[in-house]
Design a protein around this motif. Structure first.
Motif, short mmCIF file in Angstrom:
data_model
loop_
_atom_site.label_atom_id
_atom_site.label_comp_id
_atom_site.label_asym_id
_atom_site.label_seq_id
_atom_site.Cartn_x
_atom_site.Cartn_y
_atom_site.Cartn_z
N UNK A 114 0.90 -1.19 0.07
CA UNK A 114 -0.03 0.19 -0.02
C UNK A 114 0.73 1.30 0.01
N UNK A 115 0.37 2.17 -0.71
CA UNK A 115 1.12 3.67 -0.63
C UNK A 115 1.00 4.32 0.62
N UNK A 116 -0.18 4.09 1.10
CA UNK A 116 -0.69 4.89 2.38
C UNK A 116 -0.43 3.55 3.58
N UNK A 117 0.33 3.38 4.26
CA UNK A 117 0.62 2.42 5.29
C UNK A 117 0.07 2.99 6.62
N UNK A 131 0.20 8.03 7.65
CA UNK A 131 0.24 7.11 6.50
C UNK A 131 1.80 6.69 5.94
N UNK A 132 2.67 6.96 6.75
CA UNK A 132 3.95 6.44 6.82
C UNK A 132 4.78 6.44 7.89
N UNK A 148 5.79 14.29 11.19
CA UNK A 148 5.38 14.35 9.92
C UNK A 148 6.02 13.10 9.22
N UNK A 149 5.00 12.82 8.13
CA UNK A 149 5.23 11.66 7.23
C UNK A 149 4.93 12.32 5.71
N UNK A 150 5.72 11.69 4.96
CA UNK A 150 5.39 12.10 3.62
C UNK A 150 4.99 11.09 2.56
N UNK A 151 3.86 11.18 1.85
CA UNK A 151 3.68 10.03 0.59
C UNK A 151 3.73 10.98 -0.64
N UNK A 152 4.56 10.37 -1.49
CA UNK A 152 4.81 11.25 -2.75
C UNK A 152 5.01 12.64 -2.29
N UNK A 153 4.25 13.84 -2.86
CA UNK A 153 4.56 14.93 -2.56
C UNK A 153 3.38 15.68 -1.42
N UNK A 154 2.82 14.82 -0.58
CA UNK A 154 2.09 15.29 0.18
C UNK A 154 2.57 14.95 1.54
N UNK A 155 2.45 15.90 2.53
CA UNK A 155 3.03 16.10 3.98
C UNK A 155 2.01 16.11 4.83
N UNK A 184 -10.19 12.24 1.08
CA UNK A 184 -10.53 11.20 1.89
C UNK A 184 -9.13 10.97 2.79
N UNK A 185 -7.92 10.92 2.34
CA UNK A 185 -6.82 10.74 3.33
C UNK A 185 -6.60 11.85 4.01
N UNK A 186 -6.84 13.06 3.70
CA UNK A 186 -6.83 14.12 4.42
C UNK A 186 -7.87 13.93 5.69
N UNK A 187 -8.97 13.58 5.46
CA UNK A 187 -9.83 13.48 6.46
C UNK A 187 -9.74 12.33 7.54
N UNK A 188 -9.15 11.33 6.89
CA UNK A 188 -8.41 10.09 7.73
C UNK A 188 -7.62 10.52 8.79
N UNK A 189 -6.65 11.23 8.28
CA UNK A 189 -5.56 11.70 9.01
C UNK A 189 -6.06 12.66 10.15
N UNK A 190 -6.68 13.74 9.74
CA UNK A 190 -7.16 14.76 10.71
C UNK A 190 -8.15 14.37 11.65
#
Length: 182
Positions: A24-27, A43-44, A66-73, A170-176
Motif C-alpha cells: 500500500x502507498x498509504x501504510x 500514512x508512513x 510528519x510523514x510524506x507520501x509522494x509530494x503530500x505532507x 479522503x486521506x486528509x479526513x482520515x488523518x485529521x
C-alpha cells in the motif's frame, strides 16, 4: 532450456510486480507523541524534530511529527504556551503562517470555542478548521487542510499539504479525524 529460463525470469518478474502492487502507498499506523499528549494515524513512517518559533510575539518550541507520501505532507505540530489565555491568538498565528507558506487563500474556515472554566479563564479549548489553496514558489497549485487545536496551554496544528490534484480529501479526513488529544 532457453524457454524455461525465460519462463522462470518472467515468473519472477510477475511475482515482483504482484508484490509491488500489493504494497500500500498509504501504510496507516497509530503514532503516540512522546512530547505531548496526543495520538494520530500517519500514512508512513514519521520523522520528528523540534525548533523554536514565534507565534504572534509568543516564543515557543514546536515539535513536529510528519510523514510524506509522494509530494503530500501529513504533520502534527505541538507546543506548550506559557499562558492559556494566548492560545486562540497562537492558533490564528499558526493558521496564518501556513496559509502564507503556500501564498494561499482560505476557501473554508470554521472556528469552535469552548466556554470559560469556573474561574472565567477564556479559551480553555478551541479549534480552527481550514481549507486553503495556493501555489508553491514554482507556481504549482497547492492545497492545505488544517486543524488547529488548543487545550489549556497545549496547542496543535494537524495539517495535510501538497499538490492540489494529488491530495485526496479522503486521506486528509482520515488523518485529521484520527487526531486525539489524550
Amino acid at each position: 532450456m532457453k524457454s524455461s529460463r525465460l519462463f522462470a525470469c518472467s515468473l519472477t518478474a510477475c511475482a515482483l510486480l504482484a508484490l509491488a502492487a500489493c504494497s500500500p502507498k498509504f501504510n496507516w499506523r497509530e503514532v503516540r507523541s512522546k512530547d505531548a499528549p496526543y495520538s494520530v494515524l500517519l500514512p508512513a513512517k514519521p520523522s520528528t524534530f523540534a525548533r523554536p518559533i514565534d507565534l504572534d510575539g509568543v516564543p515557543v518550541t514546536m515539535t513536529m511529527t510528519a510523514a510524506k507520501v509522494d509530494d503530500t505532507v501529513f504533520a502534527v505540530g505541538s507546543a506548550t504556551l506559557p499562558d492559556a489565555a494566548k492560545a486562540h491568538a497562537a492558533l490564528i498565528a499558526m493558521k496564518t503562517a501556513l496559509v502564507k507558506n503556500i501564498n494561499g487563500t482560505v476557501k473554508v474556515e470554521k472556528t469552535t470555542a469552548a466556554a470559560s472554566n469556573a474561574q472565567g479563564t477564556p479559551g480553555l479549548s478551541a479549534s480552527i478548521d481550514v481549507e486553503a489553496v495556493g501555489a508553491t514558489p514554482g507556481g504549482k497549485p497547492e492545497v492545505l487542510f488544517g486543524h488547529f487545536v488548543s487545550k489549556d496551554k497545549e496547542i496543535y496544528q494537524v495539517i495535510v499539504m501538497g499538490p492540489e490534484k494529488g491530495v485526496s480529501r479522503e486521506n486528509a479526513e482520515t488523518f485529521i479525524s484520527s487526531f486525539k488529544h489524550n
